[in-house]
Design a protein around this motif. Structure first.
Motif, PDB file in Angstrom:
ATOM      1  N   LYS A   1      36.346  78.103  24.974  1.00  0.00           N
ATOM      2  CA  LYS A   1      36.375  79.116  26.016  1.00  0.00           C
ATOM      3  C   LYS A   1      36.079  80.445  25.360  1.00  0.00           C
ATOM      4  O   LYS A   1      36.502  80.703  24.237  1.00  0.00           O
TER       5      LYS A   1
ATOM      6  N   GLN B   1      30.023  69.273  37.243  1.00  0.00           N
ATOM      7  CA  GLN B   1      31.475  69.443  37.201  1.00  0.00           C
ATOM      8  C   GLN B   1      31.920  70.649  38.013  1.00  0.00           C
ATOM      9  O   GLN B   1      32.933  70.607  38.706  1.00  0.00           O
ATOM     10  N   PHE B   2      31.143  71.718  37.919  1.00  0.00           N
ATOM     11  CA  PHE B   2      31.504  72.922  38.651  1.00  0.00           C
ATOM     12  C   PHE B   2      31.453  72.679  40.149  1.00  0.00           C
ATOM     13  O   PHE B   2      32.303  73.184  40.892  1.00  0.00           O
ATOM     14  N   THR B   3      30.448  71.937  40.572  1.00  0.00           N
ATOM     15  CA  THR B   3      30.342  71.591  41.992  1.00  0.00           C
ATOM     16  C   THR B   3      31.573  70.797  42.419  1.00  0.00           C
ATOM     17  O   THR B   3      32.182  71.066  43.460  1.00  0.00           O
ATOM     18  N   ALA B   4      31.965  69.842  41.580  1.00  0.00           N
ATOM     19  CA  ALA B   4      33.134  69.029  41.911  1.00  0.00           C
ATOM     20  C   ALA B   4      34.408  69.865  41.927  1.00  0.00           C
ATOM     21  O   ALA B   4      35.297  69.650  42.753  1.00  0.00           O
ATOM     22  N   GLU B   5      34.469  70.850  41.035  1.00  0.00           N
ATOM     23  CA  GLU B   5      35.663  71.705  41.010  1.00  0.00           C
ATOM     24  C   GLU B   5      35.739  72.559  42.267  1.00  0.00           C
ATOM     25  O   GLU B   5      36.809  72.849  42.789  1.00  0.00           O
ATOM     26  N   ARG B   6      34.567  72.939  42.723  1.00  0.00           N
ATOM     27  CA  ARG B   6      34.502  73.779  43.926  1.00  0.00           C
ATOM     28  C   ARG B   6      34.827  72.978  45.170  1.00  0.00           C
ATOM     29  O   ARG B   6      35.370  73.509  46.141  1.00  0.00           O
ATOM     30  N   TYR B   7      34.471  71.717  45.163  1.00  0.00           N
ATOM     31  CA  TYR B   7      34.686  70.840  46.313  1.00  0.00           C
ATOM     32  C   TYR B   7      35.437  69.609  45.857  1.00  0.00           C
ATOM     33  O   TYR B   7      34.895  68.500  45.814  1.00  0.00           O
ATOM     34  N   PRO B   8      36.716  69.787  45.515  1.00  0.00           N
ATOM     35  CA  PRO B   8      37.463  68.714  44.847  1.00  0.00           C
ATOM     36  C   PRO B   8      37.684  67.461  45.680  1.00  0.00           C
ATOM     37  O   PRO B   8      37.977  66.410  45.124  1.00  0.00           O
ATOM     38  N   THR B   9      37.522  67.557  46.990  1.00  0.00           N
ATOM     39  CA  THR B   9      37.734  66.342  47.787  1.00  0.00           C
ATOM     40  C   THR B   9      36.428  65.616  48.065  1.00  0.00           C
ATOM     41  O   THR B   9      36.392  64.620  48.780  1.00  0.00           O
TER      42      THR B   9
ATOM     43  N   CYS C   1      26.250  76.365  38.284  1.00  0.00           N
ATOM     44  CA  CYS C   1      27.328  76.799  37.393  1.00  0.00           C
ATOM     45  C   CYS C   1      27.856  78.154  37.828  1.00  0.00           C
ATOM     46  O   CYS C   1      28.426  78.901  37.031  1.00  0.00           O
TER      47      CYS C   1
ATOM     48  N   THR D   1      29.930  80.076  41.092  1.00  0.00           N
ATOM     49  CA  THR D   1      30.637  79.870  42.356  1.00  0.00           C
ATOM     50  C   THR D   1      29.918  80.560  43.515  1.00  0.00           C
ATOM     51  O   THR D   1      29.939  80.090  44.648  1.00  0.00           O
TER      52      THR D   1
END
Lengths: 222, 309, 128
Positions: free
Chosen positions: A214, A99-107, A71, A73
């Motif tokens: 948030k 989710q954070f991992t996916a956001e960091r590596y969106p492809t 969680c 970056t």
């Protein structure tokens, strides 16, 4: 901590059935403590997956890595180079980390290797119980530090209901009646008269009901 | 005190009569014949009829619709409303819906957890709890405003009730809990069905010590046993139910073909004993799936005919 | 005592079975072992108090995983004996040998061999 539990391996195998190389990514925090997604669990899952793929006649390269937190970056950056060698990631972090991992590596497809369950604590090794639901507006001061939102099956703020039996919730003998606990605690604190105070209607807008939440601390932002 | 609503139940209670209410469970379908039939069986023998609200979390025809049906038949309904399935918007909305059909009695309940019924995988709501619902009903009636603060066009004139269970745990807060419900706005109470008369009398004594019997009308709940099996089931399988051993023994000691009769007798005897308890303002006869016996119970207990107000 | 035991068995020595992790057991099978026995001190006699109890739990965990992925729980077991009890060790060894023979070769070994030979049958279903 956030308590999660390993997904059944069949489910994970199904998720990655088209994949030819995958990284099993663990997390060193909560999921390590609840023995669902730490370095050990990563090793066990990776080994089990290799054995499954071999039997399925699939040539799959299974990598293993555990980072401090998914969680953050800062830690996710550590795998920026190695992640290119993999087609997909099976993350054993909690839902946040996945989710954070996916956001960091969106492809890069990131699949969940655990079911994230609740915020809780270990009663003993191997037994974790829910304690908090993050309602955003803590009322523990008035209930002797026992939360009726997280621990009462009906989240009654003026409980108990008529189903409370011998200190157990009507839904199961294995579930303690939160209001029995509150009453016992108030008694122990010498504050049982507070039981008669009517708890007002709750503002659930700080809860999930109000929408994804948030917190912004302007005093901390650069 | 003069009645605050057009409720017939309220009128009877405030006039000092022992009130008699009963209840009907709606069908698991859309055919109202079931409700009509049950209501007709008991209409002469009760002052008001409760309609249960998806009891035990089993999906049924909704309480509101069945109450409207009863109202149209000329009966006095009591709308049971659980907070398990509806948020504050729906609760206030349904209260207005009921009031628009001149339904004037509401029983505010938590509701059994959905795990028990046919929808164990469903969400539950519990936006408000039963006490907060009582507060809401009273606010809508007495202040004429919604929870959000806006005024209500023709505020609902609801006689507000709640349930009480003298037999649930922990016993030590059962009277403080009643006090809380009264403070929240309860004007009448229907109790869980009583088999342990000693314990109930103890509870009533504590109730009277606090003067609560003068602030709220307490209707004692009774349910006749159909069989010894039913007595045993209720003793062991129903949470919050207190069935003393000697009552089970009495049922079990009766020959099978006489057990239903014995169950009715026990019920009538209970009512007669409870009539003597100071602070009991009436009876709530719950003859689940046995509504045809309600007239007999009411008559044998000396509560027939019902007063006209 | 110079007792004989099946030559198919390789012994890996550890200071205490408490050192054996679930992963060690799984990696054995990943590398093609047909069976694994974890041999520890008798219960209550563990030199490090609870090491053999931990090992027992880990063996159980490994059994569950192996069963789910089609390798078979019967291939791994925990045995307890005192270090001087050679005849009992021989018995355990023979029992494992028999268990492995009846279970057949480790599917991993078979799969690898068939893959090299290009004769592997595609798609083995996981047990439900």
């Amino acid at each position: 901590m956030i308590v999660a539990e390993r997904k059944p391996i069949e489910e994970i195998v199904e998720q990655v059935k088209e994949v030819r190389s995958l990284l099993v990514l663990g997390c060193n925090e909560c999921v390590t403590v609840c023995e669902a997604g730490g370095k050990k669990e990563v090793g066990v899952l990776a080994s089990a997956l290799r054995m499954v793929f071999l039997q399925q006649n699939r040539e799959v390269n299974v990598g293993e890595r555990t980072i401090e937190r998914q969680c953050d970056t800062e830690y996710l950056e550590e795998i920026r180079d190695m992640i290119d060698s993999y087609e997909a990631v099976v993350s054993l972090a909690c839902g946040v980390g996945i989710q954070f991992t996916a956001e960091r590596y969106p492809t890069k497809p990131v699949y969940p290797g655990v079911n994230t369950c609740f915020m809780g604590a270990a009663l003993e090794r191997g037994v974790w119980a829910e304690r908090c639901q993050g309602c955003g507006s803590c009322i523990l001061a008035s209930t002797g530090a026992v939360c009726p939102v997280a621990r009462c099956a009906k989240r009654l703020l003026n409980g108990p209901c008529g189903g409370s039996t011998a200190g157990k919730c009507e839904i199961s003998k294995d579930v303690e009646c939160a209001w029995q606990l509150i009453i016992d605690r108030l008694k122990a604190l010498g504050r049982l008269e507070e039981y008669e105070r009517l708890s007002p209607i709750k503002d659930w807008s700080t809860d999930r009901a109000g929408g994804p939440r948030k917190i912004i601390r302007e005093d901390l932002r650069s | 005190m003069s009645p605050k609503t057009p409720s017939k139940l309220e009128k009877i209670l405030r006039a000092g009569h022992l009130a008699v209410t009963s209840e009907c469970g709606p069908p698991r379908g859309s055919d109202p014949a079931h409700i009509i039939h049950k209501a007709e069986l008991i209409r002469q023998h009760v002052d008001a009829v409760n309609i249960t609200d998806n009891q035990t979390s089993v999906c049924r025809l909704c309480s509101l619709a069945a109450c409207i049906r009863l109202k149209l038949m000329g009966l006095e309904p009591v709308l049971q409303m659980v907070v398990r399935d509806r948020n504050r918007i729906a609760l206030q909305s349904d209260i207005l819906g009921a009031a628009s059909f001149d339904i004037h009695n509401i029983l505010c309940l938590s509701g059994d957890h959905q795990r028990f019924g046919d929808s164990a995988q469903g969400q539950n709501v519990f936006d408000l709890d039963s006490m907060q619902l009582l507060q809401t009903v009273r606010r809508m009636r007495d202040e004429g405003t919604f929870l959000g603060g806006d005024p209500i066009q023709r505020p609902p004139a609801m006689f507000a009730g709640a349930a009480a269970n003298p037999f649930a745990d922990p016993f030590e807060i059962r009277v403080p809990r009643l006090a809380k419900k009264v403070a929240a706005g309860a004007e009448f109470i229907q109790t869980q069905c009583i088999y342990n008369l000693d314990k109930f009398e103890t509870w009533m004594e504590l109730v009277r010590d606090r003067g609560l019997h003068e602030k709220v009308f307490i209707l004692a709940g009774v349910t006749p046993f159909k069989s010894a099996g039913m007595a045993r089931y209720m003793k062991t399988k129903v949470p919050g139910m207190d069935v003393p051993d000697d009552v089970v023994k009495r049922m079990a000691g009766t020959p099978k073909d006489q057990q239903a009769k014995e169950g009715l007798t026990i019920c009538v005897e209970s009512i007669q004993r409870l009539k003597e308890v100071k602070g009991v303002a009436g009876f709530h006869v719950m003859a689940i799936e046995w509504e045809e016996r309600v007239p007999e119970i009411v008559e044998r207990a000396g509560l027939f005919p019902r007063p006209q107000v | 005592m110079r007792l004989g035991y099946p030559s198919s068995i390789r012994i890996i020595r550890v200071p205490c079975t408490g050192k054996v992790d679930v992963l060690h057991i799984l990696r054995c099978f990943e590398r093609g072992a047909d069976g694994v026995t974890v041999v520890g001190c008798r219960e209550g006699d563990c030199h490090y108090q609870t090491g053999n109890f931990r090992a027992k739990k880990r063996v159980e965990q490994a059994q569950q995983i192996l069963e789910r992925i089609g390798i078979g729980a019967g291939r791994v077991r925990m045995c307890n004996l005192s270090s001087s009890d050679a005849p009992l060790f021989v018995r355990f060894a023979q029992e494992m040998h028999a268990a492995v023979l009846s279970a057949g070769p480790n599917p991993i070994r078979t799969a690898r061999r068939e893959r090299r030979a290009g004769t592997q049958v595609p798609g083995v279903e996981l047990p439900a």
